[in-house]
Motif scaffolding. Structure first.
Motif, short mmCIF file in Angstrom:
data_model
loop_
_atom_site.label_atom_id
_atom_site.label_comp_id
_atom_site.label_asym_id
_atom_site.label_seq_id
_atom_site.Cartn_x
_atom_site.Cartn_y
_atom_site.Cartn_z
N SER A 83 -7.22 -0.30 -0.77
CA SER A 83 -6.04 -0.08 0.07
C SER A 83 -4.78 0.19 -0.74
CB SER A 83 -5.81 -1.29 0.99
OG SER A 83 -5.64 -2.47 0.23
N ASP A 84 -4.78 -0.23 -2.02
CA ASP A 84 -3.64 0.08 -2.88
C ASP A 84 -3.55 1.57 -3.18
OD1 ASP A 84 -2.93 -2.63 -3.10
OD2 ASP A 84 -4.28 -2.94 -4.79
N ILE A 85 -4.64 2.27 -2.97
CA ILE A 85 -4.68 3.71 -3.20
C ILE A 85 -4.50 4.48 -1.89
CG2 ILE A 85 -6.13 5.62 -4.01
CD1 ILE A 85 -7.55 3.57 -5.80
N THR A 86 -5.30 4.13 -0.90
CA THR A 86 -5.32 4.90 0.34
C THR A 86 -4.18 4.55 1.29
OG1 THR A 86 -6.80 3.30 1.37
CG2 THR A 86 -7.81 5.14 0.19
N GLY A 87 -3.77 3.29 1.28
CA GLY A 87 -2.78 2.82 2.24
C GLY A 87 -3.40 1.76 3.14
N VAL A 88 -2.59 1.21 4.02
CA VAL A 88 -3.05 0.10 4.85
C VAL A 88 -2.42 0.18 6.24
CG1 VAL A 88 -1.20 -1.44 4.06
CG2 VAL A 88 -3.35 -2.42 4.89
N THR A 89 -3.14 -0.30 7.25
CA THR A 89 -2.64 -0.36 8.61
C THR A 89 -2.02 -1.73 8.85
OG1 THR A 89 -4.38 1.16 9.34
CG2 THR A 89 -3.22 -0.08 11.04
N ILE A 90 -0.77 -1.75 9.30
CA ILE A 90 -0.02 -2.99 9.49
C ILE A 90 0.44 -3.09 10.94
CG2 ILE A 90 2.04 -4.30 8.81
CD1 ILE A 90 1.83 -3.02 6.07
N PHE A 91 0.38 -4.28 11.51
CA PHE A 91 0.82 -4.50 12.88
C PHE A 91 2.34 -4.62 12.93
CE2 PHE A 91 1.72 -7.24 16.58
CZ PHE A 91 1.11 -6.46 17.57
N ASP A 92 2.98 -3.80 13.78
CA ASP A 92 4.43 -3.79 13.94
C ASP A 92 4.80 -4.70 15.10
OD1 ASP A 92 7.12 -3.15 14.62
OD2 ASP A 92 6.90 -1.21 13.61
N GLY A 103 -0.65 5.38 1.30
CA GLY A 103 -0.71 4.97 -0.10
C GLY A 103 -0.31 6.10 -1.03
N PRO A 104 -0.30 5.84 -2.31
CA PRO A 104 0.14 6.86 -3.29
C PRO A 104 -0.79 8.06 -3.40
CG PRO A 104 -0.71 4.92 -4.41
CD PRO A 104 -0.62 4.56 -2.97
N ILE A 105 -1.97 8.00 -2.79
CA ILE A 105 -2.88 9.14 -2.86
C ILE A 105 -2.33 10.32 -2.05
CG2 ILE A 105 -4.29 8.59 -0.83
CD1 ILE A 105 -5.56 9.85 -4.26
N PHE A 106 -1.37 10.05 -1.17
CA PHE A 106 -0.82 11.11 -0.33
C PHE A 106 0.31 11.83 -1.07
CE2 PHE A 106 -2.98 8.44 2.69
CZ PHE A 106 -3.57 9.37 3.55
N ALA A 107 -0.10 12.62 -2.04
CA ALA A 107 0.80 13.48 -2.81
C ALA A 107 0.00 14.71 -3.21
CB ALA A 107 1.35 12.76 -4.03
N MET A 130 -11.28 13.09 -2.73
CA MET A 130 -11.48 14.14 -3.71
C MET A 130 -12.39 15.24 -3.20
SD MET A 130 -11.75 11.94 -7.25
CE MET A 130 -12.09 13.38 -8.25
N GLU A 131 -13.27 14.91 -2.27
CA GLU A 131 -14.19 15.91 -1.73
C GLU A 131 -13.64 16.58 -0.47
OE1 GLU A 131 -17.75 18.13 -1.74
OE2 GLU A 131 -16.84 16.81 -3.23
N GLU A 132 -12.98 15.81 0.39
CA GLU A 132 -12.57 16.31 1.70
C GLU A 132 -11.06 16.48 1.87
OE1 GLU A 132 -14.90 17.17 3.67
OE2 GLU A 132 -16.64 16.18 2.75
N SER A 133 -10.27 16.04 0.89
CA SER A 133 -8.80 16.07 0.98
C SER A 133 -8.32 15.32 2.23
CB SER A 133 -8.27 17.51 1.00
OG SER A 133 -8.54 18.15 -0.22
N GLN A 134 -8.95 14.20 2.49
CA GLN A 134 -8.57 13.36 3.62
C GLN A 134 -8.98 11.93 3.33
OE1 GLN A 134 -10.90 15.18 6.78
NE2 GLN A 134 -12.52 13.64 6.55
N GLY A 139 -11.05 3.79 10.92
CA GLY A 139 -11.58 4.74 11.88
C GLY A 139 -10.71 5.96 12.15
N ARG A 140 -9.55 6.06 11.51
CA ARG A 140 -8.67 7.21 11.70
C ARG A 140 -8.59 8.01 10.40
NH1 ARG A 140 -3.13 6.16 14.78
NH2 ARG A 140 -3.27 8.44 14.66
N THR A 141 -8.53 9.32 10.55
CA THR A 141 -8.52 10.21 9.40
C THR A 141 -7.14 10.81 9.18
OG1 THR A 141 -10.86 10.77 9.72
CG2 THR A 141 -9.55 12.29 8.39
N TYR A 142 -6.69 10.80 7.93
CA TYR A 142 -5.37 11.32 7.57
C TYR A 142 -5.54 12.36 6.46
CZ TYR A 142 -4.13 6.90 9.84
OH TYR A 142 -4.04 5.85 10.72
#
Length: 322
Positions: A83-92, A103-107, A130-134, A139-142
């Motif tokens: 999750s430090d790479i991809t990001g995390v879902t947080i309850f607001d 996460g920082p992978i979104f660059a 690295m394979e799908e650029s997502q 359960g959600r794709t970004y």
């Protein structure tokens, strides 16, 4: 529609400008820069295996600055989580809903520094992106920004506390190369400007992300004769049939070679691929995809030797056959 000669010349001019710009930040390393930019236009990822302090970080930053694309740096450590790479879902609490924090992978240009210091579980977080650029989280794709390239580094001389990259992940990298130390002339030039050691911070952009994407699509149409394609297939087969190999070049590796060869040819102002393009790229594109037999590795055989043997054994098509 196949790439035209005029388009090839236009792309070659742009490519040369990019190389010159990045070269101001990484002195005396034109060949590595050309491989890196070829990887970018081919839509692939780059693995740099080199000693510390050779300019791996500067290369990634310089490419990001040159193409005016957002860049990020991830320092891999043994305690890092996926999750430090991809990001995390947080309850607001205010909206009473779940928000995804990227996460920082979104660059566009992601520097994965010392990738082999993270655990295999964390390394696996890069397989999908690295394979799908997502990225798929809960359960959600970004989708990641485009263009998208991971520039990963690893240190070959310090193995304590590291985790070897598995073959499946190595095969995700389009190329593997090293920067190496510059010659004395460029060392002196760098030392004279040591007051401002990171020249990548002062680079002006030469192009932008949409233009890179547009040219990536165009140079992918560079003409490759069936004889050249058959040559690539024969070389890949030769690495698999070698008595020294446990695992030769995969189908992904052969496809990656064709992608790179098309870009490489267009970068030289040609609208067609030559066998020489394949020869020039064989080791950086295929060297990391070959697994040696234990006895061969113990006796000192290298993957470079296996590729050299394949290049010596397989007869390239002549000009009349192309």
């Amino acid at each position: 529609m196949a790439l035209s000669e005029a388009e090839a010349r236009e792309f070659a001019a742009l490519y040369a400008g990019l190389v010159d710009n990045v070269s101001t930040a990484l002195l005396g390393k034109t060949s590595v820069i050309r491989l890196s930019l070829t990887c970018l236009f081919a839509g692939g990822h780059l693995l740099l295996e080199d000693a510390p302090g050779t300019g791996k970080t500067a290369l990634a930053r310089a490419i990001a600055a040159t193409v005016a694309a957002p860049g990020s740096r991830i320092q891999f450590t043994p305690d890092m989580l996926p999750s430090d790479i991809t990001g995390v879902t947080i309850f607001d609490q205010e909206t009473r809903g779940w928000d995804f924090h990227h996460g920082p992978i979104f660059a566009s240009i992601v520097l994965a520094d010392e990738i082999n210091r993270a655990s295999p579980k964390t390394q696996s977080a890069l397989l999908e992106v690295m394979e799908e650029s997502q990225v798929t989280v809960d359960g959600r794709t970004y989708a990641t920004p485009q263009p998208f390239m991971v520039v990963a580094t690893q240190n070959p001389v310090e193995q304590a506390g590291t985790y070897r990259l598995p073959e499946a992940q190595l095969d995700r990298f389009l190329m593997k190369t090293s920067v190496g130390f510059p010659d004395r002339e460029h060392v002196v030039e760098a030392l004279q400007g040591a007051a401002a050691p990171d020249r990548s911070k002062n680079l002006a952009p030469v192009t932008d992300g949409p233009t890179v994407l547009e040219w990536s699509q165009r140079v992918a149409e560079t003409y490759a004769d069936r004889a050249v394609v058959d040559y690539v297939a024969a070389l890949a087969e030769a690495t698999r049939d070698s008595a020294h190999t446990q695992l030769g070049v995969s189908m992904r590796g052969a496809i990656g070679m064709m992608r790179c060869a098309r870009v490489w040819a267009a970068a030289q102002g040609r609208a067609y691929v030559l066998p020489d393009d394949v020869k020039a790229l064989a080791k950086p594109v295929w060297g990391h995809r070959i697994t040696l037999e234990p006895d061969a590795a113990f006796s000192g055989v290298t993957t470079s030797q296996v590729i050299s043997e394949a290049l010596d054994t397989v007869v390239p098509p002549s000009r009349g056959e192309e």
